[in-house]
Design an enzyme around this catalytic site. Structure first.
Site, PDB file in Angstrom:
ATOM      1  N   VAL A   9     -69.172 -72.188   2.702  1.00  0.00           N
ATOM      2  CA  VAL A   9     -69.703 -73.142   3.685  1.00  0.00           C
ATOM      3  C   VAL A   9     -68.532 -73.739   4.452  1.00  0.00           C
ATOM      4  O   VAL A   9     -67.631 -74.322   3.851  1.00  0.00           O
ATOM      5  CB  VAL A   9     -70.483 -74.285   2.985  1.00  0.00           C
ATOM      6  CG1 VAL A   9     -71.044 -75.250   4.028  1.00  0.00           C
ATOM      7  CG2 VAL A   9     -71.595 -73.732   2.120  1.00  0.00           C
ATOM      8  N   ASP A  61     -77.342 -66.596   8.095  1.00  0.00           N
ATOM      9  CA  ASP A  61     -76.092 -67.039   7.475  1.00  0.00           C
ATOM     10  C   ASP A  61     -76.098 -68.563   7.300  1.00  0.00           C
ATOM     11  O   ASP A  61     -75.637 -69.079   6.284  1.00  0.00           O
ATOM     12  CB  ASP A  61     -74.907 -66.580   8.318  1.00  0.00           C
ATOM     13  CG  ASP A  61     -73.607 -66.772   7.573  1.00  0.00           C
ATOM     14  OD1 ASP A  61     -73.533 -66.311   6.411  1.00  0.00           O
ATOM     15  OD2 ASP A  61     -72.684 -67.407   8.121  1.00  0.00           O
ATOM     16  N   LYS A  69     -75.967 -70.963   3.915  1.00  0.00           N
ATOM     17  CA  LYS A  69     -75.034 -72.068   3.694  1.00  0.00           C
ATOM     18  C   LYS A  69     -75.757 -73.344   3.277  1.00  0.00           C
ATOM     19  O   LYS A  69     -75.337 -74.033   2.347  1.00  0.00           O
ATOM     20  CB  LYS A  69     -74.217 -72.307   4.966  1.00  0.00           C
ATOM     21  CG  LYS A  69     -73.206 -71.183   5.211  1.00  0.00           C
ATOM     22  CD  LYS A  69     -72.507 -71.341   6.539  1.00  0.00           C
ATOM     23  CE  LYS A  69     -71.540 -70.189   6.760  1.00  0.00           C
ATOM     24  NZ  LYS A  69     -71.040 -70.138   8.128  1.00  0.00           N
ATOM     25  N   GLY A  93     -63.294 -62.200  15.309  1.00  0.00           N
ATOM     26  CA  GLY A  93     -63.351 -62.269  13.840  1.00  0.00           C
ATOM     27  C   GLY A  93     -64.144 -63.435  13.289  1.00  0.00           C
ATOM     28  O   GLY A  93     -63.953 -63.832  12.144  1.00  0.00           O
TER      29      GLY A  93
END
Ligand code: ADP
Ligand code: ASP
Ligand code: MG
Length: 841
Positions: free
Chosen positions: A629, A698, A702, A684
């Site tokens: 996270v 995603d 988290k 990235g």
């Protein structure tokens, strides 16, 4: 008259020097010994006690064993023995003076061969014959050294120790008859005018003049017997290490010399395996208060170790570095025998009978524990005596066993003892706690514990395969100046992995100097290749080295890691692989720390997450995933700190996707949405599959992890996701995804323009609220929101994340954590911090 007085005074000033096997192993080493003696004789009258040339006692005994087995290879061993002595003579003495000594060696070797031929014919080797054979080692070495000194002009008198030391007839470990022995030694020395004596160690004779020996390593003892009989000023033990060390240097590279140690401590260390001194050696010199100095033949100027009369009157009882433990030692080949049974309770005499049975068989008891319920007694003995012990005890308790009052003896083998030694341990609490804590953290299972009431020694029985690790772990725990060795195994060498390796490489020096940590990457694995190098993989050329590694197989990587059994091992998962996450449990069970940047484990089904947390607690290992996270931001750590200090979380509001933030901060309807996503991927920030980010999955993972860490039993399916991504974008490959996004451009543009028109920014927000009545109940959701300029989440730029914790203590104004929430560099640094946390734990 004058002569007698001077002799008397000289007798009072006598020193004894003992040179061990390595010190006299060959002509080169004996030359060093001769130089030391030349120097030492100028100080005092001196008795020099020597061992056999290093390895010769073993050779002699193995020849005898081969002969007794009818194996003619004993002749080869004898040839080696002869050659070594002949070479030594030739290397020491000028050719013109060699011949008598060479023929002496040959004659002695012929005698050895005669004895071996006898053994061969009889097919029998008694302990008396063992002594007859093994005595030749010291017999030869002492005469060669005496002759060498004479050839160098150092006059000396050789004496056969069998005429000085009297023992009983307990061959191979004879007991000394001190009264007769002391008399003989004193008489001989005072009757001689020599300044220097050279005598063989190890050997003695019984009352009939039959050769006996004092036990393997016994030359130290010979020297101590002589020193005590003569009230010597000092006993110097010259060996191949520069003193008694904090641990066996062969096991612990960090071991250092102990400059001063008490007799008691030296005795404990040697009894528990510090081979540098043969255990019985201390007793005779201690009773006469003669200091023992251990020195290195190969580095004679070092101060060495002085063993002397305790620290009772000294003001500095601790080691110079402040440590309380003086040394750590270990003994292998231990078996644990346990006598158990309900019939033992309350009945006196059980232990007496047990120990009598052992003592009748001359079985040496090394360690004893008895549970307070008296239900069982557990005794540590040498494995070589285990079957004898089983027989003797089962015979002794035959009736009780038949009546099921006592169980047949249990014998466990492949065990070792590790011992902490130090007289100061008794006045410091918590030593055993630290000892077992350190062992436990490293997955070393302790089978039995023993602590004498004098607390000079705390010993633990462990599995032999763990000894190297245990000694090092304890050395790191108890000697502050010791570097802690940290062994890393890294899975994943992509963006984050390679940044992590670069950061490690850059930081190694700092970790070593400032944190006394010696960090090594021992294993590396990516999807193609894997490499394990126990010495550590050089970090400047890791890529090349990994290329030369084996084909990757994560199961094998993990197996090897576990088998290596290194202390302070950390497994680091910087992949996104579900398969790899499947191995965490196995590692945690072995007390190996797991640091995961990979979110799969913590966000899978609740029971799996819980299992890993429980395993970590059960095996005292660390399962850390701070980077799951907010990348390198301290989000989970902060949450844990809040909770463990008694705060309660009411609500969490967060922007947790670096990717989505980047995308919505950069998308302005002019450049295509797909192009901005592409840029985020290229820089990235995204997961390998960017749909995980764009769909909100995603972020769901988290907030799921945060909610779980906040104590909630929650699944992914419990989280509402108000996704902005059209269905069409979720199908097919990553390439299809980009194409679909291009086609859906008007959809994205509309979302943007609506927000823009209201003066708001688009933020993909994750929210969690706990139920006011039950903090283990709560709701979580994620979705795109319009955030106005007055809202906390408005000022968030680039790929930043922000987390707001509303708690009991942070009610009106939340605790805010904000900063870059994606990117290889910060993620790697978060992983790095977790590694250090795992190791410091
Ligand atoms: P020698 O042949 O001189 O009698 P040993 O081989 O019997 O020598 O004893 C020296 C060896 O003891 C060292 O080489 C070392 O490997 C081993 N050793 C084990 N524990 C210790 C320790 N705590 N300190 C020093 N040496 C130790
Ligand atoms: N040579 C004997 C042995 O190897 C005694 C000694 O070296 O102390 O055991
Ligand atoms: Mg020795």
């Amino acid at each position: 008259m004058h002569y007698l007085i001077s002799l008397f005074i000289k007798t009072l000033h006598m020193q004894v020097l003992k040179f061990g096997g390595t010190s006299v192993a060959n002509s080169e080493n004996i030359n060093k010994v001769a130089a030391i003696i030349r120097n030492e004789v100028q100080k005092d009258r001196t008795v020099v006690v020597v061992s056999a040339l290093g390895g010769v006692t073993d050779l002699l005994l193995s020849a005898a064993v081969l002969a007794s087995e009818g194996n003619e290879q004993y002749k080869e061993k004898l040839a080696v023995i002869e050659q070594r002595h002949l070479d030594t003579v030739k290397g020491l003495i000028a050719p013109a003076q060699q011949s008598s000594l060479l023929s002496f060696v040959k004659k002695s070797c012929n005698e050895i061969e005669d004895v071996c031929n006898g053994i061969f014919m009889l097919g029998e080797l008694t302990s008396r014959t063992r002594d007859r054979i093994s005595c030749y080692g010291e017999w030869l070495s002492s005469q060669i050294i005496s002759a060498k000194l004479k050839a160098d002009g150092i006059s000396n008198e050789w004496k056969d120790t069998r005429e000085l030391i009297s023992t009983n007839s307990n061959h191979t470990a004879a007991e000394v008859k001190f009264e007769i022995t002391n008399e003989k030694i004193k008489k001989f020395i005072s009757g001689s005018g020599s300044e220097l004596f050279v005598i063989p160690g190890f050997i003695a004779a019984d009352q009939n003049g039959i050769t006996t020996t004092l036990g393997r390593g016994g030359s130290d003892y010979t020297a101590a017997i002589i020193a005590a009989a003569l009230d010597a000023t000092v006993l110097e033990i010259w060996t191949d290490v520069s003193g008694m060390m904090t641990a066996d240097p062969r096991l612990a590279a960090n071991a250092h010399i102990i400059p001063k140690i008490s007799y008691q401590e030296a005795m404990e260390l040697s009894h528990f395996g510090a081979k540098v001194i043969y255990p019985p050696t201390i007793q005779p010199v201690m009773s006469k208060n003669i200091p023992v100095v251990i020195k290195n033949t190969f580095s004679p100027s070092g101060v060495g170790t002085t063993i002397h009369n305790g620290f009772a009157h000294e003001n500095t009882p601790k080691n110079s570095d402040g440590s309380i433990v003086r040394g750590i030692s270990s003994i292998n080949n231990i078996s644990l025998i346990s006598l158990e049974g309900s019939g033992m309770i309350g009945i006196p005499g059980f232990s007496k009978r047990l120990f009598e049975a052992l003592s009748n068989e001359k079985i040496n008891v090394i360690l004893i524990t008895q549970s307070s319920s008296e239900h069982s007694i557990c005794v540590g003995i040498e494995t070589a005596s285990a079957s004898k012990a089983r027989q003797a005890i089962d015979d002794t308790f035959v009736n009780e066993i038949a009546l099921h009052k006592v169980e047949p003896l249990k014998v466990e083998t492949d065990l070792s003892i590790v011992a902490l030694v130090g007289e100061q341990m008794k006045s410091h609490s918590g030593i055993s706690g630290r000892m077992f804590g350190a062992l436990g953290k490293n997955g070393v299972n302790v089978r039995a514990i023993s602590q004498g009431s004098s607390e000079k020694n705390i010993s633990a029985v462990i599995s032999t395969k763990d000894v190297g690790k245990a000694i090092n772990v304890l050395h790191e725990e108890f000697f502050e100046t010791t570097y802690k060795q940290v062994n890393l195994f890294i899975a994943g060498t992509g963006n984050v992995g390679s940044r992590l390796l670069a950061q490690l490489s850059q930081q190694l020096g700092f970790l070593e100097q400032q944190m006394l940590m010696h960090v090594r990457v021992v294993g590396l694995c990516n999807s193609r290749k894997m490499l394990i190098d126990e010495e550590g993989i050089g970090l400047l050329r890791w890529k090349e080295k990994l290329e030369q590694g084996n084909k990757a197989a994560i199961s094998e990587f993990v197996e090897k890691l576990i088998r290596l059994n290194l202390r302070n091992s950390v497994f680091i998962d910087v992949t996104a692989s579900g398969e790899i996450a499947g191995y965490y449990g196995k590692l945690l069970e072995k007390s190996i720390a797991v640091v995961a940047c990979n979110k799969v484990a913590a966000s899978s089904e609740y029971f799996k997450y819980k299992k890993l947390k429980d395993l970590a607690r059960e095996y005292n290992s660390q399962f850390l995933f701070e980077t799951n996270v907010g990348a390198g931001l301290p989000v989970i750590g902060t949450l844990n700190d809040l909770l463990s200090s008694g705060d309660r979380v009411h609500r969490i509001e967060a922007v947790l996707s670096g990717t989505l933030n980047f995308v919505f901060n950069n998308y302005d309807g002019k450049r295509k949405f797909a192009a901005v996503v592409k840029q985020a991927q290229e820089e990235g920030y995204t997961e390998p599959d960017p749909r995980l980010d764009l769909s909100g999955t995603d972020v769901m993972r988290k907030v799921l992890i945060l909610a779980r860490e906040a104590g909630q039993k929650i699944e992914m399916s419990d989280i509402q996701n108000h996704s902005f991504l059209p269905e069409s974008c979720m199908k097919g490959s990553v390439e299809d995804f980009y194409k679909a996004m291009e086609q859906e451009e008007p959809h994205f543009k509309k979302i943007y323009e609506e927000a823009n028109a209201s003066g708001s920014k688009l933020k993909f927000v994750a929210s969690y609220s706990s139920s006011p009545s039950d903090s283990s109940q709560g709701t979580a959701s994620v979705g795109l929101q319009h955030i106005g300029p007055h809202q906390d989440l408005y000022h968030l730029y680039g790929k930043d994340n922000v987390v707001l914790f509303f708690t009991d203590r942070y009610k009106e104004q939340p605790l805010v954590i904000k900063g870059a929430g994606a990117g290889a560099e910060v993620t790697a640094s978060g992983v790095f911090a977790d590694i250090l946390r795992a190791v410091k734990h």
